[in-house]
Every structure is written in structure tokens, then in C-alpha cells.
Write a protein that holds these residues in place. Structure first.
Motif, PDB file in Angstrom:
ATOM      1  N   SER A   1       0.801  -1.248  -0.145  1.00  0.00           N
ATOM      2  CA  SER A   1      -0.059  -0.060  -0.235  1.00  0.00           C
ATOM      3  C   SER A   1       0.780   1.344  -0.171  1.00  0.00           C
ATOM      4  CB  SER A   1      -0.600   0.113   1.111  1.00  0.00           C
ATOM      5  OG  SER A   1      -0.137  -0.142   2.396  1.00  0.00           O
ATOM      6  N   LEU A   2       2.131   1.243   0.271  1.00  0.00           N
ATOM      7  CA  LEU A   2       2.965   2.247   0.408  1.00  0.00           C
ATOM      8  C   LEU A   2       3.355   2.705  -1.052  1.00  0.00           C
ATOM      9  CD1 LEU A   2       5.501   1.608   3.360  1.00  0.00           C
ATOM     10  CD2 LEU A   2       3.325   3.183   3.186  1.00  0.00           C
TER      11      LEU A   2
ATOM     12  N   GLY B   1      -1.430   5.587   9.741  1.00  0.00           N
ATOM     13  CA  GLY B   1      -2.119   4.257   9.831  1.00  0.00           C
ATOM     14  C   GLY B   1      -1.435   3.113   8.889  1.00  0.00           C
ATOM     15  N   GLU B   2      -0.690   3.438   7.799  1.00  0.00           N
ATOM     16  CA  GLU B   2       0.169   2.404   7.226  1.00  0.00           C
ATOM     17  C   GLU B   2       1.485   2.099   7.898  1.00  0.00           C
ATOM     18  OE1 GLU B   2      -1.481   0.608   4.377  1.00  0.00           O
ATOM     19  OE2 GLU B   2      -2.842   1.694   5.529  1.00  0.00           O
ATOM     20  N   PHE B   3       2.000   3.266   8.165  1.00  0.00           N
ATOM     21  CA  PHE B   3       3.364   3.356   8.876  1.00  0.00           C
ATOM     22  C   PHE B   3       3.148   2.721  10.125  1.00  0.00           C
ATOM     23  CE2 PHE B   3       5.280   7.400   7.268  1.00  0.00           C
ATOM     24  CZ  PHE B   3       5.618   6.846   6.013  1.00  0.00           C
ATOM     25  N   GLU B   4       2.068   2.476  10.878  1.00  0.00           N
ATOM     26  CA  GLU B   4       1.950   1.601  12.136  1.00  0.00           C
ATOM     27  C   GLU B   4       1.821   0.083  11.876  1.00  0.00           C
ATOM     28  OE1 GLU B   4      -1.787   3.166  13.831  1.00  0.00           O
ATOM     29  OE2 GLU B   4      -0.771   5.176  14.485  1.00  0.00           O
ATOM     30  N   LYS B   5       1.796  -0.311  10.537  1.00  0.00           N
ATOM     31  CA  LYS B   5       1.768  -1.760  10.249  1.00  0.00           C
ATOM     32  C   LYS B   5       3.096  -2.243  10.105  1.00  0.00           C
ATOM     33  CE  LYS B   5      -2.549  -0.964   7.821  1.00  0.00           C
ATOM     34  NZ  LYS B   5      -3.256  -1.431   6.556  1.00  0.00           N
TER      35      LYS B   5
ATOM     36  N   LYS C   1       6.509  -5.931  10.115  1.00  0.00           N
ATOM     37  CA  LYS C   1       7.321  -6.634   9.027  1.00  0.00           C
ATOM     38  C   LYS C   1       8.713  -6.581   9.625  1.00  0.00           C
ATOM     39  CE  LYS C   1       3.638  -6.294   6.303  1.00  0.00           C
ATOM     40  NZ  LYS C   1       3.214  -7.347   5.763  1.00  0.00           N
ATOM     41  N   GLY C   2       9.093  -6.045  10.618  1.00  0.00           N
ATOM     42  CA  GLY C   2      10.266  -6.099  11.128  1.00  0.00           C
ATOM     43  C   GLY C   2      11.130  -4.827  11.214  1.00  0.00           C
TER      44      GLY C   2
ATOM     45  N   ALA D   1      15.415  -1.031  12.770  1.00  0.00           N
ATOM     46  CA  ALA D   1      14.898  -2.780  12.929  1.00  0.00           C
ATOM     47  C   ALA D   1      14.153  -2.718  14.031  1.00  0.00           C
ATOM     48  CB  ALA D   1      16.175  -3.401  12.874  1.00  0.00           C
ATOM     49  N   GLU D   2      13.196  -3.250  14.074  1.00  0.00           N
ATOM     50  CA  GLU D   2      12.090  -3.732  15.236  1.00  0.00           C
ATOM     51  C   GLU D   2      12.909  -4.358  16.333  1.00  0.00           C
ATOM     52  OE1 GLU D   2       8.515  -3.198  17.408  1.00  0.00           O
ATOM     53  OE2 GLU D   2       9.487  -2.117  15.765  1.00  0.00           O
TER      54      GLU D   2
END
Length: 336
Positions: A102-103, A130-134, A138-139, A243-244
């Protein structure tokens, strides 16, 4: 007392003295990869970020910067965030779309007209936040958005309008929206990493590439594709990501420190890029580049089908939401 015993006591005394003097513990090294050259704005902002991380964590962390794709090109750097090979990278939003498709919608053509409108979109668009919060699932996660500017063309032949594009091959990075936009303008597209582009133009594999002025200048694309055509067809800022796994290792205090450093580096980046464009264009002209501003209407008309194609692939609801956010921002901030 033997010399050996005396030496041990001296070393012990030095260690205690350092302890009571408040000597800092050994720094933990964090690796920051990007593809900009050492003299570019990304490197300058990365240096600010590194300095502030060290300052705000009281020296507990050292951010070690690896520019010019030393460790990885943009897609590989994002993979390395997920795998633990690096801790930070900064890249165009579309580069992250491989992991959150979606980005791609942020690369729709002509969403905003000014830097200030772009900043408002990236900082306050409900859909985009909202997309960034996903992304943490993803890591990796977005810390702040740095600046690159508006994408324009550098070609080895003049580009006055879409008709000129029909005989040209245009390098694109792996992003559907950019590819669709180029194809609707009339280019044949060739996907390749940015680190390969200079040589590809030089050897005639492609006729040109499209990137913000700051990137064109930093990577010296004008040397091999001297026709700079300022279409400003896509606003292309640079989310700084961590990195998460690295983020979760930070204490709450250090998370606050790293976030503060990221925000300050973003403000520095935005100011630097916005205020450097005119000077960079003049320097490239002095080096032999030809800079032109074409009639934008034909380009806007050519790319109109991209919005419908985006709705077919990503859904009308998502496309309409970001188009609505962008339209509201343009109306509230005309000309900024």
C-alpha cells in the motif's frame, strides 16, 4: 615488591580512578546504511542523527554510518533491517512497498505541489500514519521522515514532453507506481539498483533516470545524463527506519533519546534539502548540465490513467483516502 605486583596495583588504581571519575562504559555500535554519497544530504543528516543519539544516550550508543551502498543497496538494506544485519536505513517510501504494498500509493504522481504540503501529508495524513503503524510487524518501524524532494528527470537527450519519452529507456527502482507513471509518459522501463545507474547510462543501457535534484547532484547523474527536466512528478521523501528488533532492545529512556535524535535530524534534513535545490541546479549548470522546466500539463494528462490503475490494484477506498488527504492539504496550504 616485584615489578609485576607494582604494575598490577597501578592498573587497579587507574581502573578505580576511571570509575570514580565517571568514565563511560563501552559504546554499543549501531549500523546505519544508506546509498547517498558522503557529500550528500542523507549523509549530512545521518551525521546529525549519530551525534544526537550519542549525546542523548550519554554515549551508550555509537551510530556508525556506511554511505554509498557500502553494505547494501536500498532494497537489500531494508531486508537487512529485518534480518538483523543493520540497525537503521533511510530510503524512499516506495522502497518499503515491497514489504507493505500500500505504500506504493505515496508515489502516485502530482499528489502535492510544495515541500510544506508534503511535510503535512507525511506527518499528519491519517491514512499514511495508519500504514506506517503496520510496519513493525514487518520487522522495522518509521522514526521520522527525511527530505529528498520532488522527483525529476535526467536524460542523455532532451525531454520536452511525453513524445520525446517514446524512444527512451528509463531506469526505475522496484516500485509499481513509479513504473506505471513512467510507462504512461511513454518510456520503456528498466528496473535496477541506484548503485548501478551511473554506469548503465554511461554504457547506453538506459537513457536516463528520475530522482530528486539532491540525489541527481549527489550521485553525479548529470555527468552522464546532462539534460535535467524539472517535472517534479512525484514527491519523494525518505522515511528513516529502525530494525524492530533493535528498537525493542532499547530501554524506554533510550527509545525517547533515539526518537528525539530522529526528529531533529528530520528537521535538519528538510531545511537543508529545501534550501539547497537552487544552488545545486546552478552548480550542475556550471558543470555543463542543461536545466529546463517543461510545460507540465502534457505530463499530468499522460499520467492520469495511473490513478485508475492504482484503484484496480489497491482498491478505490485506499486510493481515494490518500487523494482526499492530499487534496485537503493542497486546499488548506495553497502555494505554501
Amino acid at each position: 615488591m616485584t615489578l609485576d605486583t607494582l604494575g598490577k596495583r597501578l592498573l587497579t588504581g587507574i581502573a578505580f580512578a576511571a570509575l570514580f571519575a565517571g568514565a563511560a562504559p563501552a559504546q554499543e555500535v549501531l549500523r546505519f546504511s544508506h546509498t547517498d554519497n558522503p557529500g550528500g544530504s542523507r549523509q549530512a543528516a545521518a551525521e546529525v542523527f549519530a551525534e544526537k543519539v550519542s549525546e542523548y544516550t550519554e554515549g551508550r550508543y555509537e551510530v556508525r554510518i556506511f554511505p554509498a551502498g557500502q553494505l547494501a543497496n536500498d532494497p537489500k538494506a531494508i531486508e537487512q533491517l529485518q534480518l538483523g544485519g543493520i540497525d537503521f536505513t533511510v530510503s524512499a517510501t516506495g522502497s518499503y512497498a515491497t514489504h507493505l504494498p500500500s505504500l506504493n500509493l505515496t508515489a502516485m504522481p502530482f499528489l502535492v505541489d510544495t515541500y510544506e504540503q508534503g511535510w503535512e501529508l507525511y506527518d499528519n495524513s491519517e491514512w499514511l500514519q495508519g500504514e506506517f503503524e503496520k510496519l513493525p510487524e514487518k520487522g522495522f518501524r518509521v522514526l521520522s521522515t527525511w527530505e529528498a524532494g520532488f522527483r525529476s528527470f535526467t536524460t542523455n537527450e532532451p525531454l520536452e514532453g511525453p513524445a520525446d519519452a517514446e524512444n527512451m529507456k528509463m531506469r526505475v527502482f522496484p516500485n509499481d507506481m513509479i513504473r506505471w507513471t513512467m510507462e504512461e509518459i511513454g518510456f520503456q522501463t528498466v528496473v535496477m539498483p541506484i548503485t548501478d545507474v551511473y554506469l548503465a547510462i554511461q554504457q547506453g543501457t538506459v537513457n536516463g533516470q528520475e530522482n530528486p535534484v539532491d540525489t541527481i547532484n549527489s550521485l553525479r547523474f548529470f555527468e552522464v545524463a546532462p539534460y535535467i527536466t524539472l517535472t517534479r512528478h512525484v514527491y519523494s521523501p525518505l522515511p528513516l527506519t529502525v530494525a524492530e528488533a533493535t528498537w525493542q532492545e532499547f530501554s524506554d529512556e533510550d527509545k525517547d533519546a533515539v526518537q528525539r535524535a530522529a526528529d531533529e535530524a528530520a528537521a535538519f534534513s528538510r531545511d537543508l534539502v529545501k534550501n539547497s535545490v537552487d544552488q545545486q541546479l546552478e552548480e550542475m549548470k556550471a558543470a555543463g548540465a542543461t536545466v529546463s522546466v517543461p510545460e507540465i500539463g502534457p505530463f499530468r494528462e499522460a499520467v492520469a490513467p495511473v490513478y485508475d490503475k492504482a484503484k484496480e490494484v489497491y482498491g478505490a477506498e485506499a486510493v481515494d483516502k490518500i487523494l482526499s488527504d492530499a487534496a485537503a492539504i493542497r486546499e488548506a496550504m495553497p502555494g505554501s
